[in-house]
Design a protein around this motif. Structure first.
Motif, PDB file in Angstrom:
ATOM      1  N   VAL A 261       0.845  -1.198   0.000  1.00  0.00           N
ATOM      2  CA  VAL A 261       0.000   0.000   0.000  1.00  0.00           C
ATOM      3  C   VAL A 261       0.881   1.249   0.000  1.00  0.00           C
ATOM      4  CG1 VAL A 261      -1.668   1.353   1.345  1.00  0.00           C
ATOM      5  CG2 VAL A 261      -1.983  -1.116   1.076  1.00  0.00           C
ATOM      6  N   ARG A 262       1.937   1.243   0.809  1.00  0.00           N
ATOM      7  CA  ARG A 262       2.842   2.408   0.829  1.00  0.00           C
ATOM      8  C   ARG A 262       3.434   2.646  -0.558  1.00  0.00           C
ATOM      9  NH1 ARG A 262       7.591   2.227   4.499  1.00  0.00           N
ATOM     10  NH2 ARG A 262       7.808   4.371   3.755  1.00  0.00           N
ATOM     11  N   LEU A 263       3.829   1.563  -1.211  1.00  0.00           N
ATOM     12  CA  LEU A 263       4.390   1.666  -2.552  1.00  0.00           C
ATOM     13  C   LEU A 263       3.327   2.218  -3.507  1.00  0.00           C
ATOM     14  CD1 LEU A 263       7.192   0.961  -3.603  1.00  0.00           C
ATOM     15  CD2 LEU A 263       6.375  -1.359  -4.107  1.00  0.00           C
ATOM     16  N   GLY A 264       2.076   1.783  -3.324  1.00  0.00           N
ATOM     17  CA  GLY A 264       0.978   2.321  -4.129  1.00  0.00           C
ATOM     18  C   GLY A 264       0.368   1.330  -5.112  1.00  0.00           C
ATOM     19  N   ASN A 267      -4.042   0.135  -6.871  1.00  0.00           N
ATOM     20  CA  ASN A 267      -4.645   1.339  -7.452  1.00  0.00           C
ATOM     21  C   ASN A 267      -5.561   0.910  -8.587  1.00  0.00           C
ATOM     22  OD1 ASN A 267      -5.134   3.633  -9.196  1.00  0.00           O
ATOM     23  ND2 ASN A 267      -3.564   4.707  -8.030  1.00  0.00           N
ATOM     24  N   GLU A 285       8.720  -0.857 -10.755  1.00  0.00           N
ATOM     25  CA  GLU A 285       9.615   0.308 -10.870  1.00  0.00           C
ATOM     26  C   GLU A 285       8.831   1.624 -11.031  1.00  0.00           C
ATOM     27  OE1 GLU A 285      13.386  -0.298 -11.654  1.00  0.00           O
ATOM     28  OE2 GLU A 285      13.474   1.760 -10.898  1.00  0.00           O
ATOM     29  N   MET A 286       7.627   1.532 -11.616  1.00  0.00           N
ATOM     30  CA  MET A 286       6.814   2.745 -11.805  1.00  0.00           C
ATOM     31  C   MET A 286       6.542   3.472 -10.492  1.00  0.00           C
ATOM     32  SD  MET A 286       3.886   1.417 -14.470  1.00  0.00           S
ATOM     33  CE  MET A 286       4.359   0.616 -16.014  1.00  0.00           C
ATOM     34  N   PHE A 287       6.565   2.726  -9.398  1.00  0.00           N
ATOM     35  CA  PHE A 287       6.190   3.302  -8.106  1.00  0.00           C
ATOM     36  C   PHE A 287       7.387   3.884  -7.357  1.00  0.00           C
ATOM     37  CE2 PHE A 287       2.819   0.555  -9.380  1.00  0.00           C
ATOM     38  CZ  PHE A 287       1.683   1.259  -9.036  1.00  0.00           C
ATOM     39  N   LEU A 288       8.568   3.789  -7.964  1.00  0.00           N
ATOM     40  CA  LEU A 288       9.766   4.356  -7.348  1.00  0.00           C
ATOM     41  C   LEU A 288      10.056   5.703  -7.955  1.00  0.00           C
ATOM     42  CD1 LEU A 288      11.905   1.107  -7.463  1.00  0.00           C
ATOM     43  CD2 LEU A 288      10.782   2.121  -5.466  1.00  0.00           C
ATOM     44  N   PRO A 289      10.443   6.670  -7.139  1.00  0.00           N
ATOM     45  CA  PRO A 289      10.816   7.955  -7.722  1.00  0.00           C
ATOM     46  C   PRO A 289      12.093   7.804  -8.548  1.00  0.00           C
ATOM     47  CG  PRO A 289      11.141   7.972  -5.328  1.00  0.00           C
ATOM     48  CD  PRO A 289      10.583   6.638  -5.681  1.00  0.00           C
ATOM     49  N   ARG A 290      12.262   8.697  -9.510  1.00  0.00           N
ATOM     50  CA  ARG A 290      13.469   8.639 -10.327  1.00  0.00           C
ATOM     51  C   ARG A 290      14.695   8.778  -9.427  1.00  0.00           C
ATOM     52  NH1 ARG A 290      15.140  12.878 -14.971  1.00  0.00           N
ATOM     53  NH2 ARG A 290      12.919  13.335 -15.028  1.00  0.00           N
ATOM     54  N   TYR A 304      13.728   2.387  -0.771  1.00  0.00           N
ATOM     55  CA  TYR A 304      12.706   3.426  -0.815  1.00  0.00           C
ATOM     56  C   TYR A 304      11.737   3.282   0.361  1.00  0.00           C
ATOM     57  CZ  TYR A 304       8.580   6.015  -2.357  1.00  0.00           C
ATOM     58  OH  TYR A 304       7.507   6.868  -2.410  1.00  0.00           O
ATOM     59  N   ILE A 335      -3.252  -1.458 -12.215  1.00  0.00           N
ATOM     60  CA  ILE A 335      -2.335  -2.298 -11.455  1.00  0.00           C
ATOM     61  C   ILE A 335      -3.119  -3.155 -10.460  1.00  0.00           C
ATOM     62  CG2 ILE A 335      -0.227  -2.292 -10.074  1.00  0.00           C
ATOM     63  CD1 ILE A 335       0.394  -0.866 -12.539  1.00  0.00           C
TER      64      ILE A 335
ATOM     65  N   ILE B 197       6.975   5.452 -17.197  1.00  0.00           N
ATOM     66  CA  ILE B 197       5.738   5.706 -16.472  1.00  0.00           C
ATOM     67  C   ILE B 197       6.041   5.764 -14.976  1.00  0.00           C
ATOM     68  CG2 ILE B 197       3.515   4.694 -15.797  1.00  0.00           C
ATOM     69  CD1 ILE B 197       3.296   3.589 -18.621  1.00  0.00           C
ATOM     70  N   ILE B 199       4.030   6.299 -11.116  1.00  0.00           N
ATOM     71  CA  ILE B 199       2.741   6.327 -10.426  1.00  0.00           C
ATOM     72  C   ILE B 199       2.971   6.708  -8.967  1.00  0.00           C
ATOM     73  CG2 ILE B 199       0.673   5.004  -9.814  1.00  0.00           C
ATOM     74  CD1 ILE B 199       1.168   3.219 -12.193  1.00  0.00           C
ATOM     75  N   PRO B 201       1.037   7.139  -5.225  1.00  0.00           N
ATOM     76  CA  PRO B 201      -0.200   6.958  -4.460  1.00  0.00           C
ATOM     77  C   PRO B 201      -0.613   8.253  -3.770  1.00  0.00           C
ATOM     78  CG  PRO B 201       1.641   5.961  -3.283  1.00  0.00           C
ATOM     79  CD  PRO B 201       2.197   6.498  -4.574  1.00  0.00           C
ATOM     80  N   HIS B 203      -1.152   9.149  -0.787  1.00  0.00           N
ATOM     81  CA  HIS B 203      -0.433   9.615   0.396  1.00  0.00           C
ATOM     82  C   HIS B 203       0.956  10.165   0.056  1.00  0.00           C
ATOM     83  CE1 HIS B 203       0.258   5.203   0.096  1.00  0.00           C
ATOM     84  NE2 HIS B 203       1.494   5.555   0.325  1.00  0.00           N
ATOM     85  N   ARG B 208       5.388  15.186  -3.391  1.00  0.00           N
ATOM     86  CA  ARG B 208       6.288  15.182  -4.548  1.00  0.00           C
ATOM     87  C   ARG B 208       5.891  16.311  -5.493  1.00  0.00           C
ATOM     88  NH1 ARG B 208       6.814   8.778  -5.684  1.00  0.00           N
ATOM     89  NH2 ARG B 208       7.733   9.423  -7.664  1.00  0.00           N
TER      90      ARG B 208
END
Lengths: 458, 458
Positions: A261-264, A267, A285-290, A304, A335, B197, B199, B201, B203, B208
């Motif tokens: 859930v924290r990762l996201g 959805n 990887e989409m859920f990680l910031p660059r 992360y 997702i 891409i 994504i 969440p 929260h 960001r």
């Protein structure tokens, strides 16, 4: 002849449909089973002379309208998001509706229209919500009958694998719509804790767990389940200072899900183009910031989230396949849908193992007429499914539904409008019948623990 | 005579309704305005001979059905959750629908039915979504016409107070449904970032953020706005490696809102009994775990969130009244509703100040035929409202709607099914007309910055 339309032939439906068909000759019923997947509906009907399978399409209002028009009563087993449409069409056509879903806003709003049209809308008539509500009512009725007052009511439910199962490291098997597993907690949770209302947002639901001991099963963990305050109102239990509903899982589930859930990942709002062709590692990887640190996706996820790169949580994520160079597959566009099919595959109930359904009420009652005597009631329902056959989940959802359908068709529930099975006209007869079918709670009545007393005094 | 039904008379509606009524005589229109609050509808119609006010009730299907039946075209300004019901009734009755809401799943699902019934469903025809989409299409059309390729497309929008306003410390004024402010980010956000891409969440949406400079306004902050990938598909911009939609606020808004989301206040799923009578400080306390440290609610909130007990965020929370011994009031049953009425009161647009609406596109285009020349286009639309009169928000939402309605009624949009205003048949004529009404973007075309180049190379 009375005609019953079952909308939805998914995992919760087999027991319901079998019972309806089994009794169809004797009671002069005809059973239509409609599902988006017509082959699945055909499989459930199994060429029974009193049944027919059809395709359903929730986007085709004419089709849905005419299917409902042809029925005397509708059983709704569709995903909850279709409930408003189905309920509205039932009211419009003047047909009763029985479902295993929560009473939602639309059901409430349709109450007046339903009365006007002579229609009964009866949601929450499955296992949880359903059997849990009705069994809770019986305990409350007894305590009140004995002059008691309820200080604390905790109610737990869960569908898992057997305690000795080694089928998968999560010790969970998919026995109902995995969408509900994926989106669990989405609404957040509210409950009453020693007189005070507490609310937990989704991103904290799975981090605020507590242990529960289930007789015959062992230690489990609980997380707060949706709207315990509505549950309290439904049960008419204003007197209780503590009122909590919880979902039961084996220890370790919640800490994993909290990080997902924290990762996201859960959805279902955002659509990802070409999702089926994408690899799971790329999706994660989409859920990680660059610019996240770490040389592999797994390391970047661990860093992360601030969890161990080698611990239990990341190991379970890896086992699930979230870091694999494997296409997502299926037909999902979100997702959440991808995750649901992943769970369906990875956490498939083995053919050789039963599932296990648990309901438990923990009640603390005080009897003012008996020198303020305190009593602790722990009522537990456990039921194993048949390996390779009907699941405990399908039995637990299906049996109350069947009984509800029967009573409505026999004219034994002359209510109109939107009602819950906590109505005295409903829960008593249904519980008696369930008990005859072997679905009963085991009770242990004793003295409160020191923790209980501290809780009551808080 | 053609009959137009406007469903919803809220803050976004005044300009729309005034324009429709102003032109009603000349174009032989009759305008029915229906709102839950019939007094509000009456106020908008202001006894115009070509208009009438009615009560609407989204739970009364017969009423809604007959209102739609009587119209030639429906304009939907209701909260998005009613869009599926309205769209379905429009299709059933064979009436066109124009709305300022996002095209949702139900609109997509109704596409085939709408074609069958000869109905046009035209959502996203307001300001944002609406004017933003159409103006983006025109830039894209021009770049492509000049042989260019778009590498990066960022699109921003926001409705705020003027940059010099001291009306409130959040520098925000409520000019549309505050529910949308409260639940902003709920779906999470997706975008394309240098080919990948990403994504986020809910929260994490408000943590960001990035800075944006708006000509004539100054520095602002942006947070990712919903589904930029759907936006990219809508614009047909597969070529762009970067595609971001952002919402604009003055710096400081997002860090406050991030903490409110972390706490869990924006929740419209859970209902709290007797909410109007409860004090705000008690409501806020619900979101703290038992035993949180600190002697006041404010201290406990600060400690639980790990923010300064005396800093800017807690100060703004205090200013909002979240720690006050004041009843919540109103009629809401969820904290989201309570928060919406709080914002409506605390962030009311002052009678003496204009609101400010901003749209901005930042585009990087490459021209292969011109030696790969790079171009940076910054197109900005700013519009101030009339203090005490029509807001920029109502003008921005209403004008595109009016033009859409007019074109549909004149038979100039012969499309059927569900369409967006990015269709070439729509955006060109509407933009030309908007420009005549003074709604135009100012463009600055120049060379890309070093940051842009780094972004493109990433």
């Amino acid at each position: 002849m009375q005609s019953i339309l079952v909308l939805g032939a998914g995992q919760s439906s087999p027991c319901l449909i079998r019972y309806l068909l089994d009794q169809a000759e004797e009671r002069d019923w005809f059973v239509t089973v409609a599902d988006r997947d017509v082959a699945l509906a055909e499989q459930r009907v199994a060429q029974h002379p009193r049944g027919i399978a059809m395709a359903s399409d929730m986007t085709d209002m004419q089709l849905l309208g005419s299917q409902i028009e042809d029925a005397d009563l509708v059983v709704g087993l569709m995903p909850p998001r279709f409930q408003p449409v189905i309920a509205r069409e039932c009211v419009r056509a003047g047909k009763h509706l029985v479902t295993a879903s929560y009473r939602d806003e639309s059901m409430r709003e349709l109450d007046a229209d339903a009365r006007r049209m002579g229609v009964l809308l009866l949601p929450e008539m499955g296992l949880d919500p359903g059997f849990d509500l009705m069994s809770a009512m019986r305990i409350i009725e007894r305590v009140h009958g004995d002059g008691g007052v309820i200080g604390s009511f905790e109610s737990y439910g869960g569908g898992v694998l057997g305690p000795d199962s080694r089928a998968n490291p999560l010790r969970y098997g998919i026995t109902w719509n995995p969408r509900n597993v994926v989106m669990a907690g989405e609404a957040g949770a509210s409950f009453r804790d020693a007189g005070r209302i507490k609310i937990i947002p989704w991103h904290s639901v799975f981090s605020r767990t507590w242990p529960i001991e289930v007789p015959g099963v062992g230690p489990m963990e609980a997380y707060a389940n949706r709207d315990s305050l509505a549950y309290q109102q439904t049960l008419g239990l204003d007197e209780a200072g503590t009122m909590v509903r919880g979902t039961l899982r084996y220890p370790g589930w919640a800490e994993l899900w909290h990080q997902l859930v924290r990762l996201g990942l859960p959805n279902e709002h955002l659509r990802v183009p070409d999702l089926p062709e994408r690899h799971w590692r790329d999706v994660t990887e989409m859920f990680l910031p660059r610019g996240a640190s770490g040389t592999s996706v797994a390391e970047r996820v661990a860093d992360y989230l601030g969890i161990s790169r080698t611990g239990g949580i990341i190991t379970k994520m890896r086992w699930l396949g979230l870091f694999d160079r494997e296409p997502v597959g299926g037909e999902g566009t979100t997702i959440a849908e991808a995750l649901a099919s992943l769970l369906r595959r990875k956490l498939e109930l083995p053919e050789t193992e039963p599932d296990l359904v648990i309901l438990q009420h923990q009640v603390i009652a005080r009897y003012p007429d008996q020198g303020d005597r305190l009593e602790r009631i722990v009522a537990t329902f456990t039921r194993y499914g048949e390996p390779g056959g009907e699941t405990a989940m399908a039995i637990g959802v299906g049996m109350p539904l069947v009984l509800g359908v029967r009573m409505v068709l026999e004219g034994r529930i002359p209510l109109r409008g939107s009602h819950l099975p906590t109505h005295p006209m409903i829960y008593g007869p249904v519980l008696d019948e369930l008990e005859r079918e072997g679905l009963r709670f085991e009770e242990v009545v004793g003295e409160p623990t020191e923790d209980d007393l501290a809780e009551l005094e808080a």
